[in-house]
Design a protein around this motif. Sequence first.
Motif, PDB file in Angstrom:
ATOM      1  N   GLY A 121       0.248  -5.967  10.982  1.00  0.00           N
ATOM      2  CA  GLY A 121       0.569  -6.524   9.777  1.00  0.00           C
ATOM      3  C   GLY A 121       2.142  -6.514   9.541  1.00  0.00           C
ATOM      4  N   THR A 122       3.070  -6.186  10.555  1.00  0.00           N
ATOM      5  CA  THR A 122       4.411  -6.189  10.273  1.00  0.00           C
ATOM      6  C   THR A 122       4.975  -7.881  10.422  1.00  0.00           C
ATOM      7  OG1 THR A 122       4.818  -5.743  12.823  1.00  0.00           O
ATOM      8  CG2 THR A 122       4.475  -4.008  11.169  1.00  0.00           C
ATOM      9  N   GLU A 123       4.258  -8.488  11.045  1.00  0.00           N
ATOM     10  CA  GLU A 123       4.806  -9.973  11.173  1.00  0.00           C
ATOM     11  C   GLU A 123       3.614 -10.957  10.594  1.00  0.00           C
ATOM     12  OE1 GLU A 123       7.410 -10.703  14.749  1.00  0.00           O
ATOM     13  OE2 GLU A 123       5.483  -9.695  15.383  1.00  0.00           O
ATOM     14  N   ASN A 124       4.139 -12.015  10.024  1.00  0.00           N
ATOM     15  CA  ASN A 124       3.008 -13.021   9.505  1.00  0.00           C
ATOM     16  C   ASN A 124       2.832 -14.028  10.679  1.00  0.00           C
ATOM     17  OD1 ASN A 124       1.334 -14.503   7.541  1.00  0.00           O
ATOM     18  ND2 ASN A 124       3.162 -15.812   7.026  1.00  0.00           N
ATOM     19  N   VAL A 159     -10.603  -5.720   2.143  1.00  0.00           N
ATOM     20  CA  VAL A 159     -10.021  -7.245   2.286  1.00  0.00           C
ATOM     21  C   VAL A 159      -8.703  -7.241   2.854  1.00  0.00           C
ATOM     22  CG1 VAL A 159      -9.394  -8.974   0.976  1.00  0.00           C
ATOM     23  CG2 VAL A 159     -11.428  -7.719   0.255  1.00  0.00           C
ATOM     24  N   THR A 160      -8.013  -6.328   2.453  1.00  0.00           N
ATOM     25  CA  THR A 160      -6.495  -6.451   2.983  1.00  0.00           C
ATOM     26  C   THR A 160      -6.565  -6.048   4.563  1.00  0.00           C
ATOM     27  OG1 THR A 160      -5.680  -5.351   1.074  1.00  0.00           O
ATOM     28  CG2 THR A 160      -4.121  -5.314   2.915  1.00  0.00           C
ATOM     29  N   LEU A 161      -7.140  -5.186   5.008  1.00  0.00           N
ATOM     30  CA  LEU A 161      -7.113  -5.079   6.441  1.00  0.00           C
ATOM     31  C   LEU A 161      -7.797  -6.247   7.043  1.00  0.00           C
ATOM     32  CD1 LEU A 161      -6.156  -3.007   8.688  1.00  0.00           C
ATOM     33  CD2 LEU A 161      -8.222  -2.180   8.585  1.00  0.00           C
ATOM     34  N   TRP A 162      -8.895  -6.708   6.799  1.00  0.00           N
ATOM     35  CA  TRP A 162      -9.347  -7.949   7.364  1.00  0.00           C
ATOM     36  C   TRP A 162      -8.384  -9.098   7.304  1.00  0.00           C
ATOM     37  CZ3 TRP A 162     -13.008  -9.167  10.378  1.00  0.00           C
ATOM     38  CH2 TRP A 162     -13.748 -10.610  10.409  1.00  0.00           C
ATOM     39  N   LEU A 163      -7.631  -9.469   6.307  1.00  0.00           N
ATOM     40  CA  LEU A 163      -6.885 -10.323   6.324  1.00  0.00           C
ATOM     41  C   LEU A 163      -5.583 -10.116   7.307  1.00  0.00           C
ATOM     42  CD1 LEU A 163      -6.145 -11.142   2.570  1.00  0.00           C
ATOM     43  CD2 LEU A 163      -7.951 -12.335   4.283  1.00  0.00           C
ATOM     44  N   VAL A 164      -5.327  -8.878   7.591  1.00  0.00           N
ATOM     45  CA  VAL A 164      -4.048  -8.566   8.588  1.00  0.00           C
ATOM     46  C   VAL A 164      -4.728  -8.352   9.694  1.00  0.00           C
ATOM     47  CG1 VAL A 164      -2.721  -6.396   9.198  1.00  0.00           C
ATOM     48  CG2 VAL A 164      -2.873  -7.175   6.795  1.00  0.00           C
ATOM     49  N   SER A 165      -6.063  -7.948   9.969  1.00  0.00           N
ATOM     50  CA  SER A 165      -6.451  -7.829  11.502  1.00  0.00           C
ATOM     51  C   SER A 165      -6.877  -9.090  11.952  1.00  0.00           C
ATOM     52  CB  SER A 165      -7.390  -6.602  11.520  1.00  0.00           C
ATOM     53  OG  SER A 165      -8.581  -7.030  10.710  1.00  0.00           O
ATOM     54  N   TYR A 166      -7.706  -9.841  11.216  1.00  0.00           N
ATOM     55  CA  TYR A 166      -8.620 -11.046  11.637  1.00  0.00           C
ATOM     56  C   TYR A 166      -7.634 -12.246  11.765  1.00  0.00           C
ATOM     57  CZ  TYR A 166     -11.720 -14.517  12.900  1.00  0.00           C
ATOM     58  OH  TYR A 166     -12.482 -15.524  13.563  1.00  0.00           O
ATOM     59  N   LEU A 167      -6.962 -12.394  10.316  1.00  0.00           N
ATOM     60  CA  LEU A 167      -6.110 -13.759  10.124  1.00  0.00           C
ATOM     61  C   LEU A 167      -4.701 -13.602  10.189  1.00  0.00           C
ATOM     62  CD1 LEU A 167      -8.112 -14.951   6.743  1.00  0.00           C
ATOM     63  CD2 LEU A 167      -8.430 -15.647   9.488  1.00  0.00           C
ATOM     64  N   LYS A 168      -4.397 -12.319  10.753  1.00  0.00           N
ATOM     65  CA  LYS A 168      -2.758 -12.180  11.089  1.00  0.00           C
ATOM     66  C   LYS A 168      -1.973 -12.380  10.184  1.00  0.00           C
ATOM     67  CE  LYS A 168      -4.770 -11.674  15.306  1.00  0.00           C
ATOM     68  NZ  LYS A 168      -4.965 -10.069  15.714  1.00  0.00           N
ATOM     69  N   ILE A 224       7.191  -6.509  -2.834  1.00  0.00           N
ATOM     70  CA  ILE A 224       7.862  -7.318  -2.411  1.00  0.00           C
ATOM     71  C   ILE A 224       9.382  -7.051  -2.070  1.00  0.00           C
ATOM     72  CG2 ILE A 224       9.173  -9.515  -3.490  1.00  0.00           C
ATOM     73  CD1 ILE A 224       6.708 -10.071  -5.153  1.00  0.00           C
ATOM     74  N   LYS A 225       9.702  -6.080  -2.798  1.00  0.00           N
ATOM     75  CA  LYS A 225      11.090  -5.476  -2.469  1.00  0.00           C
ATOM     76  C   LYS A 225      11.213  -4.443  -1.109  1.00  0.00           C
ATOM     77  CE  LYS A 225      13.113  -7.387  -5.914  1.00  0.00           C
ATOM     78  NZ  LYS A 225      13.989  -8.179  -5.608  1.00  0.00           N
ATOM     79  N   LYS A 226       9.884  -3.966  -1.152  1.00  0.00           N
ATOM     80  CA  LYS A 226       9.980  -2.900   0.125  1.00  0.00           C
ATOM     81  C   LYS A 226       9.657  -3.680   1.376  1.00  0.00           C
ATOM     82  CE  LYS A 226      11.359   0.720  -2.338  1.00  0.00           C
ATOM     83  NZ  LYS A 226      12.575   1.288  -1.924  1.00  0.00           N
ATOM     84  N   GLY A 227       8.890  -4.564   1.497  1.00  0.00           N
ATOM     85  CA  GLY A 227       8.678  -5.290   2.720  1.00  0.00           C
ATOM     86  C   GLY A 227       7.297  -4.475   3.455  1.00  0.00           C
ATOM     87  N   SER A 228       6.693  -5.238   4.371  1.00  0.00           N
ATOM     88  CA  SER A 228       5.480  -5.119   5.134  1.00  0.00           C
ATOM     89  C   SER A 228       5.381  -3.724   5.833  1.00  0.00           C
ATOM     90  CB  SER A 228       5.056  -6.117   6.231  1.00  0.00           C
ATOM     91  OG  SER A 228       4.778  -7.293   5.562  1.00  0.00           O
ATOM     92  N   GLN A 229       6.742  -3.265   6.265  1.00  0.00           N
ATOM     93  CA  GLN A 229       6.644  -2.029   7.060  1.00  0.00           C
ATOM     94  C   GLN A 229       6.173  -1.016   6.250  1.00  0.00           C
ATOM     95  OE1 GLN A 229       6.823  -1.598  10.748  1.00  0.00           O
ATOM     96  NE2 GLN A 229       5.960   0.272  10.212  1.00  0.00           N
ATOM     97  N   VAL A 230       6.881  -0.692   4.942  1.00  0.00           N
ATOM     98  CA  VAL A 230       6.424   0.261   3.971  1.00  0.00           C
ATOM     99  C   VAL A 230       5.257   0.092   3.492  1.00  0.00           C
ATOM    100  CG1 VAL A 230       7.160   1.134   1.822  1.00  0.00           C
ATOM    101  CG2 VAL A 230       9.052   0.496   3.481  1.00  0.00           C
ATOM    102  N   ILE A 231       4.857  -1.036   2.958  1.00  0.00           N
ATOM    103  CA  ILE A 231       3.453  -1.336   2.749  1.00  0.00           C
ATOM    104  C   ILE A 231       2.181  -0.850   3.682  1.00  0.00           C
ATOM    105  CG2 ILE A 231       1.732  -2.891   1.944  1.00  0.00           C
ATOM    106  CD1 ILE A 231       4.040  -4.763   1.182  1.00  0.00           C
ATOM    107  N   LYS A 232       2.526  -1.081   5.009  1.00  0.00           N
ATOM    108  CA  LYS A 232       1.620  -0.452   5.909  1.00  0.00           C
ATOM    109  C   LYS A 232       1.413   0.920   5.842  1.00  0.00           C
ATOM    110  CE  LYS A 232       1.491   0.086  11.010  1.00  0.00           C
ATOM    111  NZ  LYS A 232      -0.060  -0.483  11.212  1.00  0.00           N
TER     112      LYS A 232
END
Length: 251
Positions: A121-124, A159-168, A224-232
Motif C-alpha cells: 500500500g505504499t505505491e499505487n 475494504v481498505t485492505l482488500w483494495l490495497v492487497s488485491y487491486l494494488k 491527503i497531507k500525511k501520505g500512504s506510509q503514515v496511513i499504513k
Amino acid sequence: MAAQFGLFIISLIANTFSAFSGGGAGLLQFPALIFLGLPFAIALATHKVASVALGVGAAFRHYKERNLHLQLSVLMVVSGVPGVLLGAWGILAVPEQAAQIALGLLTIGLGIYSVCKPKLGTENLFQQLTLKRAMAAGCGLFIIGILNGSLTSGTGLFVTLWLVSYLKLDYQRAVAHTLVWVGVIWNGTGAGLLGVLGQVHWSWLPALLAGSLLGGYFGAHLSIKKGSQVIKRAFETVTILVGLALLVKAF
C-alpha cells in the motif's frame, strides 16, 4: 445538552480516526450509544445513519484531489450493496458473540498482515480491471458487504485492505474509495433497511451527524497531507485496536 455535546465529541474523534485510517468509527461511536442506554438494534441503526455523514465529509475533501477511479467506484457499488442488504436483513439470525469473536480475530489478522508486508500500500500500482479481476474483486466486496450490513465495527478496514492487497491501490487512494462508497452508499443502504426493520433514535442524530461530517472531512484532509506510509501505520494500529475491542466486548 451535556449528552449531546458528549456524543458530538465522541463522534468527531471516532470519525476523524476512521477517515484517516480507512475505517473503525464503530470502535468508539457504537459502544458509546449502547453505554448511554440504547438497545443493540436501535444503537446499530442510529450508528449506521450517522456514519453516512462520515462518507459525505470525506467525499468533499477527496473530490478535490481526484482520488476516485470511476470503474472501481461502480464495481464497489454494484458488488457491495447487495451484500449489505443481505447482511442487514439477516442480522437477527447471527449469534452475536460468535460473530464478534470471529470478526475480532480476523480484524487483528488484517493489522498483523499489513505489518508483515512493509511495502504493502505504499505505491499505487492499480491497473485497469479485466473481467476476471473485476469478478474476483466483486466477490470479495460482496462478502465484505454482508459483514458491513450485519456487524458494527471494522468492516471499512476490510475494504481498505482488500483494495490495497488485491487491486494494488496505495493506502491513500484505497481509503478514499472506502470512505466515499462504503461510508455513503453501503452505510446509507444498511441504515435505510435497518431503519425500516428497526428504529432510529432521531433525537441523538444531530450531534452524531455533525461529528461524523466534520470528522470525515478532517480525517480525509490529514490522510491527503500525511501520505500512504503514515496511513499504513494508522491502519495497522486501528485494526488491532478494533479487533481487541471486539474480543473484549464478546467476552
